[in-house]
Scaffold this motif. Structure first.
Motif, PDB file in Angstrom:
ATOM      1  N   SER A  90       0.844  -1.195   0.000  1.00 36.12           N
ATOM      2  CA  SER A  90       0.000   0.000   0.000  1.00 36.12           C
ATOM      3  C   SER A  90       0.879   1.245   0.000  1.00 36.12           C
ATOM      4  O   SER A  90       2.078   1.175   0.309  1.00 36.12           O
ATOM      5  CB  SER A  90      -0.915   0.028   1.237  1.00 36.12           C
ATOM      6  N   GLY A  91       0.250   2.359  -0.309  1.00 38.65           N
ATOM      7  CA  GLY A  91       0.947   3.629  -0.179  1.00 38.65           C
ATOM      8  C   GLY A  91       1.272   3.919   1.279  1.00 38.65           C
ATOM      9  O   GLY A  91       2.317   4.490   1.602  1.00 38.65           O
ATOM     10  N   LEU A  95       4.947   4.990   3.012  1.00 38.28           N
ATOM     11  CA  LEU A  95       5.205   6.108   3.923  1.00 38.28           C
ATOM     12  C   LEU A  95       5.843   5.604   5.217  1.00 38.28           C
ATOM     13  O   LEU A  95       6.827   6.156   5.714  1.00 38.28           O
ATOM     14  CB  LEU A  95       3.894   6.833   4.254  1.00 38.28           C
ATOM     15  N   THR A 116      -5.262  16.337   3.741  1.00 38.54           N
ATOM     16  CA  THR A 116      -4.876  15.067   3.153  1.00 38.54           C
ATOM     17  C   THR A 116      -5.747  13.951   3.679  1.00 38.54           C
ATOM     18  O   THR A 116      -6.553  14.140   4.595  1.00 38.54           O
ATOM     19  CB  THR A 116      -3.389  14.764   3.456  1.00 38.54           C
ATOM     20  N   PHE A 117      -5.559  12.784   3.094  1.00 40.02           N
ATOM     21  CA  PHE A 117      -6.167  11.554   3.581  1.00 40.02           C
ATOM     22  C   PHE A 117      -5.425  11.103   4.840  1.00 40.02           C
ATOM     23  O   PHE A 117      -4.236  11.371   4.998  1.00 40.02           O
ATOM     24  CB  PHE A 117      -6.067  10.501   2.465  1.00 40.02           C
ATOM     25  N   ALA A 119      -4.048   8.549   5.902  1.00 39.74           N
ATOM     26  CA  ALA A 119      -2.862   7.681   5.831  1.00 39.74           C
ATOM     27  C   ALA A 119      -1.558   8.452   6.026  1.00 39.74           C
ATOM     28  O   ALA A 119      -0.619   7.951   6.651  1.00 39.74           O
ATOM     29  CB  ALA A 119      -2.830   6.950   4.492  1.00 39.74           C
ATOM     30  N   VAL A 168       1.724  16.797   0.256  1.00 41.42           N
ATOM     31  CA  VAL A 168       0.816  15.886  -0.447  1.00 41.42           C
ATOM     32  C   VAL A 168       0.355  16.547  -1.746  1.00 41.42           C
ATOM     33  O   VAL A 168      -0.125  17.686  -1.726  1.00 41.42           O
ATOM     34  CB  VAL A 168      -0.411  15.576   0.437  1.00 41.42           C
ATOM     35  N   ASP A 194       4.331  12.721  -0.716  1.00 42.30           N
ATOM     36  CA  ASP A 194       3.168  11.839  -0.797  1.00 42.30           C
ATOM     37  C   ASP A 194       2.474  12.098  -2.136  1.00 42.30           C
ATOM     38  O   ASP A 194       1.649  12.994  -2.270  1.00 42.30           O
ATOM     39  CB  ASP A 194       2.220  12.091   0.377  1.00 42.30           C
ATOM     40  N   GLU A 197      -1.790  10.415  -4.905  1.00 42.94           N
ATOM     41  CA  GLU A 197      -2.909  10.812  -5.767  1.00 42.94           C
ATOM     42  C   GLU A 197      -2.439  11.371  -7.104  1.00 42.94           C
ATOM     43  O   GLU A 197      -3.269  11.756  -7.923  1.00 42.94           O
ATOM     44  CB  GLU A 197      -3.754  11.875  -5.028  1.00 42.94           C
ATOM     45  N   SER A 218       0.301   5.319  -4.560  1.00 43.94           N
ATOM     46  CA  SER A 218      -0.713   4.349  -4.132  1.00 43.94           C
ATOM     47  C   SER A 218      -1.404   3.759  -5.357  1.00 43.94           C
ATOM     48  O   SER A 218      -1.698   4.480  -6.310  1.00 43.94           O
ATOM     49  CB  SER A 218      -1.768   5.026  -3.247  1.00 43.94           C
ATOM     50  N   PHE A 219      -1.640   2.452  -5.305  1.00 43.13           N
ATOM     51  CA  PHE A 219      -2.421   1.788  -6.348  1.00 43.13           C
ATOM     52  C   PHE A 219      -3.703   1.219  -5.750  1.00 43.13           C
ATOM     53  O   PHE A 219      -4.160   0.139  -6.123  1.00 43.13           O
ATOM     54  CB  PHE A 219      -1.600   0.668  -7.011  1.00 43.13           C
ATOM     55  N   ASN A 220      -4.269   1.934  -4.809  1.00 41.71           N
ATOM     56  CA  ASN A 220      -5.537   1.536  -4.217  1.00 41.71           C
ATOM     57  C   ASN A 220      -6.620   1.559  -5.309  1.00 41.71           C
ATOM     58  O   ASN A 220      -6.436   2.156  -6.368  1.00 41.71           O
ATOM     59  CB  ASN A 220      -5.873   2.503  -3.072  1.00 41.71           C
ATOM     60  N   LYS A 223      -7.647   4.904  -7.025  1.00 39.88           N
ATOM     61  CA  LYS A 223      -6.623   5.841  -7.490  1.00 39.88           C
ATOM     62  C   LYS A 223      -6.541   5.824  -9.015  1.00 39.88           C
ATOM     63  O   LYS A 223      -7.258   5.085  -9.689  1.00 39.88           O
ATOM     64  CB  LYS A 223      -5.277   5.497  -6.844  1.00 39.88           C
ATOM     65  N   GLY A 230      -2.195  -1.604  -3.360  1.00 45.92           N
ATOM     66  CA  GLY A 230      -0.749  -1.633  -3.516  1.00 45.92           C
ATOM     67  C   GLY A 230      -0.174  -0.242  -3.441  1.00 45.92           C
ATOM     68  O   GLY A 230      -0.905   0.750  -3.386  1.00 45.92           O
ATOM     69  N   TRP A 355     -11.306  15.997   1.263  1.00 54.30           N
ATOM     70  CA  TRP A 355     -10.757  15.482   2.518  1.00 54.30           C
ATOM     71  C   TRP A 355     -11.047  16.447   3.666  1.00 54.30           C
ATOM     72  O   TRP A 355     -10.862  17.657   3.526  1.00 54.30           O
ATOM     73  CB  TRP A 355      -9.236  15.309   2.442  1.00 54.30           C
TER      74      TRP A 355
HETATM   75  C1  LIG Z   1      -4.620   6.931  -0.983  1.00 56.71           C
HETATM   76  C2  LIG Z   1      -3.687   7.782  -0.231  1.00 56.71           C
HETATM   77  C3  LIG Z   1      -2.697   7.252   0.616  1.00 56.71           C
HETATM   78  C4  LIG Z   1      -2.648   5.822   1.019  1.00 56.71           C
HETATM   79  O1  LIG Z   1      -2.517   4.919   0.013  1.00 56.71           O
HETATM   80  P1  LIG Z   1      -3.014   3.404   0.274  1.00 56.71           P
HETATM   81  O2  LIG Z   1      -2.441   2.698  -0.902  1.00 56.71           O
HETATM   82  O3  LIG Z   1      -4.497   3.433   0.279  1.00 56.71           O
HETATM   83  O4  LIG Z   1      -2.430   2.963   1.557  1.00 56.71           O
HETATM   84  C5  LIG Z   1      -1.784   8.109   1.195  1.00 56.71           C
HETATM   85  N1  LIG Z   1      -1.856   9.425   0.990  1.00 56.71           N
HETATM   86  C6  LIG Z   1      -2.788   9.981   0.217  1.00 56.71           C
HETATM   87  C7  LIG Z   1      -2.790  11.453   0.019  1.00 56.71           C
HETATM   88  C8  LIG Z   1      -3.750   9.191  -0.408  1.00 56.71           C
HETATM   89  O5  LIG Z   1      -4.725   9.749  -1.141  1.00 56.71           O
END
Ligand SMILES: *Cc1c(COP(=O)(O)O)cnc(C)c1O
Length: 409
Positions: A90-91, A95, A116-117, A119, A168, A194, A197, A218-220, A223, A230, A355
């Motif tokens: 994951s992203g 981090l 930001t999100f 995470a 970010v 970061d 996105e 991030s490959f959530n 995204k 991922g 956000w």
């Molecule tokens: C989606 C996101 C993350 C986390 O990524 P994951 O792959 O979901 O863990 C971190 N920072 C920002 C700004 C994000 O939008």
């Protein structure tokens, strides 16, 4: 609260949501469970992805690592112009491991975008360091270099140890890297970008994901491209890349038996998911082009609306247009984001607030920072609109019709 068109049949079942919301009254938070016809940013996967994943499975490399993972790293690093890429689960993991590898921990202060999100800030807390919030430039929503400068001055004056700075690239727009990188270096800290996105975005011609001492992707599933789940760490620092790779596989030492000298994590991206990522990477430019097209259509729709703007500003040529957030000034506009969001929900089209700034989140307020209210104002008056690369022309036409109905054009 948002009034939903669907009745109790769509009652939200997510934990913590309240088990039986009254009919037609489902909170905004629950709307992810209401079935929409048109989603904000659904995964865009098709035949090419199926081919790649099947080929990967048939190759026998089902065990975590393998040739697709190696190739995915090489292909992404080449595309972004970075020496090393490490595929992770994951992203957030990227981090986390960058901060661990740099030895960031208790006693360290990490200036971070508040807008930001979760995470981004969670990773700082995982390692026991102190997040220090920096508010946004009101035009872009990105970390304000002026406020960062003020924050760094304050931290220097009090003798705090600033070990890393995490800006970010909000909604796919690069931060002002020239200003933020030089402030960070000047403070003796490392820049951790970061870019979760912003894959596909550029800043002065240089790719998002290539900035700082390390960048994170991030490959959530929602995204710009996905491996279903991922992330990736990108860096020119060979030592950092190999240490993060090692930490992500339980920190196993390179000897025949299982030998460990430090605490490791199970954070590696799997080979099969990397195959999905490789197919997505082949299609990335096409997916970017489609999102750009929706962005241009939104610009056209809102062009003559007083008090309405697309967050990020008119010059968005370098943006990847991941989502399109608009900001509506209630003093100038005849309609509000609540009006538009409500009309969209009634038409079964998903929208979402931007956000919520981290200094306002119950889980993470109480930390210090330099806050001037900019991100809060955008949060109060912002709305993200559907921008998925799978949207069809017919679907986008429905989105436009609802918008025209609300804005009266
Ligand atoms: C989606 C996101 C993350 C986390 O990524 P994951 O792959 O979901 O863990 C971190 N920072 C920002 C700004 C994000 O939008």
């Amino acid at each position: 609260m948002t009034t939903c068109p669907t009745s109790a049949s769509s009652a939200c079942t997510r934990s913590g949501c309240g088990s039986s919301p009254s009919p037609n009254l489902v909170s905004a938070w629950c709307r992810a469970d209401v079935s929409f016809d048109i989603l904000l940013s659904p995964p865009d996967v098709g035949e090419l992805e199926q081919e790649y994943v099947l080929a990967s499975m048939r190759s026998g490399w089902v065990a975590p690592a393998g040739p697709d993972l190696n190739a995915f790293e090489v292909e992404m690093a080449e595309r972004l112009g970075v020496a090393h890429a490490v595929g992770l689960s994951s992203g957030t993991a990227a981090l986390h491991l960058a901060l661990i590898s740099w030895g960031v921990g208790p006693g360290d202060v990490v200036p971070v975008s508040t807008f930001t999100f979760a995470a981004t800030v969670n990773a700082i807390r995982y390692v026991g360091a102190e997040p220090f919030y920096i508010d946004a430039d009101p035009e872009s929503g990105n970390m304000s270099p002026d406020l960062l400068a003020r924050g760094l001055d304050q931290l220097r004056a009090e003798g705090s140890r600033v070990s890393a700075v995490i800006p970010v690239d909000l909604f796919g727009k690069c931060v002002d890297y020239d200003a933020i990188a030089s402030l960070t270096t000047g403070a003796g800290a490392r820049l951790l970008a970061d870019s979760a996105e912003s894959l596909g975005a550029t800043y002065r011609g240089r790719a998002a994901g290539s900035f700082g001492a390390a960048s994170v992707l991030s490959f959530n599933g929602n995204k710009i491209m996905t491996t279903s789940g991922g992330g990736m760490l990108l860096t020119d620092d060979e030592r950092l890349a190999s240490h993060v790779r090692k930490l992500s596989t339980q920190a196993r030492e390179p000897v025949p038996h299982y030998e460990h000298t430090e605490v490791g994590y199970n954070y590696r991206l799997s080979n099969i998911l990397a195959a999905l990522g490789r197919a997505q990477l082949v299609r990335l430019d096409d997916m970017l082009k489609r999102r750009r097209n929706w962005r241009d259509r939104y610009h056209a729709l809102f062009a003559d609306q007083p008090g309405v703007r697309v967050l990020g500003g008119q010059d968005d040529t370098g943006d990847n247009c991941w989502l399109t957030p608009i900001v509506v000034d209630p003093d100038q506009s005849a309609w509000t984001t609540q009006d538009l969001g409500g009309a969209m929900t009634a038409a079964r089209i998903e929208t979402r607030p931007v956000w919520k700034p981290m200094h306002l989140q119950p889980v993470s307020k109480g930390w210090r920072g330099i806050i001037d209210g900019s991100s809060e104002r955008v949060f109060d008056n912002g709305l993200t609109l559907p921008a998925g690369s799978v949207l069809t022309e017919e679907q986008f036409g429905r989105v436009e019709d609802v918008i025209r109905g609300v804005i009266g054009t």
